[in-house]
Design an enzyme around this catalytic site. Structure first.
Site, PDB file in Angstrom:
ATOM      1  N   LYS A  13      28.515 -28.863 107.485  1.00 58.94           N
ATOM      2  CA  LYS A  13      29.825 -29.117 106.867  1.00 58.94           C
ATOM      3  C   LYS A  13      30.241 -27.979 105.942  1.00 58.94           C
ATOM      4  O   LYS A  13      31.366 -27.499 106.009  1.00 58.94           O
ATOM      5  CB  LYS A  13      29.806 -30.429 106.059  1.00 58.94           C
ATOM      6  CG  LYS A  13      29.555 -31.667 106.889  1.00 58.94           C
ATOM      7  CD  LYS A  13      29.738 -32.936 106.066  1.00 58.94           C
ATOM      8  CE  LYS A  13      28.707 -33.111 104.963  1.00 58.94           C
ATOM      9  NZ  LYS A  13      27.326 -33.348 105.426  1.00 58.94           N
ATOM     10  N   ARG A  88      31.784 -40.725 100.856  1.00 58.49           N
ATOM     11  CA  ARG A  88      30.435 -40.930 101.366  1.00 58.49           C
ATOM     12  C   ARG A  88      30.040 -42.409 101.397  1.00 58.49           C
ATOM     13  O   ARG A  88      28.921 -42.735 101.798  1.00 58.49           O
ATOM     14  CB  ARG A  88      29.482 -40.198 100.449  1.00 58.49           C
ATOM     15  CG  ARG A  88      28.541 -39.229 101.171  1.00 58.49           C
ATOM     16  CD  ARG A  88      27.722 -38.591 100.073  1.00 58.49           C
ATOM     17  NE  ARG A  88      26.686 -37.728 100.473  1.00 58.49           N
ATOM     18  CZ  ARG A  88      26.795 -36.387 100.468  1.00 58.49           C
ATOM     19  NH1 ARG A  88      27.932 -35.804 100.214  1.00 58.49           N
ATOM     20  NH2 ARG A  88      25.740 -35.658 100.748  1.00 58.49           N
ATOM     21  N   ARG A 127      16.945 -23.758 106.105  1.00 58.82           N
ATOM     22  CA  ARG A 127      18.099 -23.031 105.573  1.00 58.82           C
ATOM     23  C   ARG A 127      17.804 -22.239 104.295  1.00 58.82           C
ATOM     24  O   ARG A 127      18.545 -21.322 103.966  1.00 58.82           O
ATOM     25  CB  ARG A 127      19.340 -23.910 105.424  1.00 58.82           C
ATOM     26  CG  ARG A 127      19.304 -24.990 104.376  1.00 58.82           C
ATOM     27  CD  ARG A 127      20.599 -25.824 104.470  1.00 58.82           C
ATOM     28  NE  ARG A 127      20.573 -26.978 103.612  1.00 58.82           N
ATOM     29  CZ  ARG A 127      21.505 -27.928 103.625  1.00 58.82           C
ATOM     30  NH1 ARG A 127      22.517 -27.848 104.454  1.00 58.82           N
ATOM     31  NH2 ARG A 127      21.432 -28.943 102.805  1.00 58.82           N
ATOM     32  N   ARG A 131      17.619 -25.461  97.478  1.00 57.44           N
ATOM     33  CA  ARG A 131      18.073 -26.728  96.897  1.00 57.44           C
ATOM     34  C   ARG A 131      16.887 -27.630  96.621  1.00 57.44           C
ATOM     35  O   ARG A 131      15.970 -27.741  97.437  1.00 57.44           O
ATOM     36  CB  ARG A 131      19.036 -27.428  97.870  1.00 57.44           C
ATOM     37  CG  ARG A 131      20.424 -26.854  97.826  1.00 57.44           C
ATOM     38  CD  ARG A 131      21.340 -27.494  98.852  1.00 57.44           C
ATOM     39  NE  ARG A 131      21.368 -28.951  98.809  1.00 57.44           N
ATOM     40  CZ  ARG A 131      22.293 -29.668  99.403  1.00 57.44           C
ATOM     41  NH1 ARG A 131      23.281 -29.067 100.062  1.00 57.44           N
ATOM     42  NH2 ARG A 131      22.259 -30.976  99.345  1.00 57.44           N
ATOM     43  N   ARG A 142      17.658 -38.688 102.260  1.00 56.45           N
ATOM     44  CA  ARG A 142      19.091 -38.391 102.438  1.00 56.45           C
ATOM     45  C   ARG A 142      19.594 -38.879 103.802  1.00 56.45           C
ATOM     46  O   ARG A 142      20.730 -39.357 103.920  1.00 56.45           O
ATOM     47  CB  ARG A 142      19.343 -36.892 102.253  1.00 56.45           C
ATOM     48  CG  ARG A 142      19.349 -36.504 100.764  1.00 56.45           C
ATOM     49  CD  ARG A 142      19.082 -35.040 100.544  1.00 56.45           C
ATOM     50  NE  ARG A 142      20.090 -34.192 101.133  1.00 56.45           N
ATOM     51  CZ  ARG A 142      19.867 -32.921 101.514  1.00 56.45           C
ATOM     52  NH1 ARG A 142      18.676 -32.389 101.371  1.00 56.45           N
ATOM     53  NH2 ARG A 142      20.844 -32.214 102.015  1.00 56.45           N
TER      54      ARG A 142
HETATM   55  P1  AMP Z   1      25.865 -32.386  99.574  1.00 58.90           P
HETATM   56  O1  AMP Z   1      25.939 -30.991  99.047  1.00 58.90           O
HETATM   57  O2  AMP Z   1      27.168 -32.884 100.113  1.00 58.90           O
HETATM   58  O3  AMP Z   1      24.705 -32.581 100.541  1.00 58.90           O
HETATM   59  O4  AMP Z   1      25.544 -33.338  98.312  1.00 58.90           O
HETATM   60  C1  AMP Z   1      24.358 -33.185  97.566  1.00 58.90           C
HETATM   61  C2  AMP Z   1      24.108 -34.422  96.737  1.00 58.90           C
HETATM   62  O5  AMP Z   1      25.180 -34.634  95.832  1.00 58.90           O
HETATM   63  C3  AMP Z   1      23.985 -35.728  97.505  1.00 58.90           C
HETATM   64  O6  AMP Z   1      22.675 -35.935  98.035  1.00 58.90           O
HETATM   65  C4  AMP Z   1      24.338 -36.750  96.428  1.00 58.90           C
HETATM   66  O7  AMP Z   1      23.263 -36.941  95.521  1.00 58.90           O
HETATM   67  C5  AMP Z   1      25.449 -36.031  95.674  1.00 58.90           C
HETATM   68  N1  AMP Z   1      26.785 -36.302  96.255  1.00 58.90           N
HETATM   69  C6  AMP Z   1      27.635 -35.391  96.815  1.00 58.90           C
HETATM   70  N2  AMP Z   1      28.772 -35.974  97.219  1.00 58.90           N
HETATM   71  C7  AMP Z   1      28.647 -37.295  96.918  1.00 58.90           C
HETATM   72  C8  AMP Z   1      29.479 -38.435  97.117  1.00 58.90           C
HETATM   73  N3  AMP Z   1      30.693 -38.340  97.697  1.00 58.90           N
HETATM   74  N4  AMP Z   1      29.017 -39.643  96.677  1.00 58.90           N
HETATM   75  C9  AMP Z   1      27.815 -39.760  96.083  1.00 58.90           C
HETATM   76  N5  AMP Z   1      26.969 -38.737  95.881  1.00 58.90           N
HETATM   77  C10 AMP Z   1      27.377 -37.506  96.289  1.00 58.90           C
END
Ligand code: AMP
Length: 186
Positions: A13, A88, A127, A131, A142
């Site tokens: 994404k 989400r 990757r 992180r 996740r």
């Molecule tokens: P991402 O970079 O989108 O994989 O997000 C990393 C982490 O941020 C996720 O595993 C959640 O802990 C938090 N996070 C990001 N977006 C959301 C969302 N819309 N709702 C809840 N937690 C989020």
């Protein structure tokens, strides 16, 4: 143009959102990146969400919705945006719908990046972005969270007939050209 870029963790994404941003000149809004920046800056929000991100769990809906609502009020997003990582959960999708409604706006596209689970795990573990949530144990959490809490968001938008399914397997450019085709139609 207002676009939601959706898919499981590791589907690409962030990479594709950046390519859409460049080609169509629409800014990306990544909730995950906003949280990671807050943690780096040790802001009150960062302190609040650090453990949650480290554990691979979801930040409470209210916190995320407030953050997105505030961001979307900024002038840079007035012409459109690509949402990466939001909504989400179904309550987040509902809150986003009422936000759009209040502004008299509507969503142009919901792109679902489809990638098999085996490929997702491979991608995330290779990757090397450093992180704290990119390790086998956290990836499993996740993916579980995605299947339980996030996948229903797809059904929510599918019912509205808004979903374009994109094959997320292939090179970055191959996947991007599928996205261009889908956006051409919407
Ligand atoms: P991402 O970079 O989108 O994989 O997000 C990393 C982490 O941020 C996720 O595993 C959640 O802990 C938090 N996070 C990001 N977006 C959301 C969302 N819309 N709702 C809840 N937690 C989020």
């Amino acid at each position: 143009m207002k676009i939601i870029l959706f898919g499981p963790p590791g589907a690409g994404k962030g990479t594709q959102a950046k390519k859409i941003e460049t080609k169509y000149n629409i800014p990306q809004l990544s909730t995950g990146e906003m949280f990671r920046a807050a943690i780096r800056n040790q802001s009150p929000l960062g302190v609040k969400v650090k453990t949650i991100l480290d554990q691979g769990r979801l930040v409470p809906d209210e916190t995320v919705v407030d953050l997105v609502a505030e961001a979307l009020d900024r002038p840079e997003y007035s012409e459109g945006y690509i949402l990466d990582g939001f909504p989400r959960t179904v309550p987040q999708a509902e809150a986003f719908d009422s936000l759009l409604e209040k502004k008299g706006a509507s969503l142009d596209a919901f792109l679902m990046l489809k990638v098999s689970e085996a490929e997702l795990v491979n991608r995330i573990l290779s990757r090397g972005e450093g992180r704290s949530d990119d390790n086998p144990e956290k990836v499993k959490i996740r993916l579980d969270v995605y299947n339980k809490e996030t996948a229903p968001v797809l059904a929510y938008y599918d019912k509205k007939g808004l979903v374009s399914y994109i094959d997320g397997f292939g090179t970055i450019d191959e996947i991007f050209s599928r996205i261009e085709k889908a956006l051409g139609k919407s």
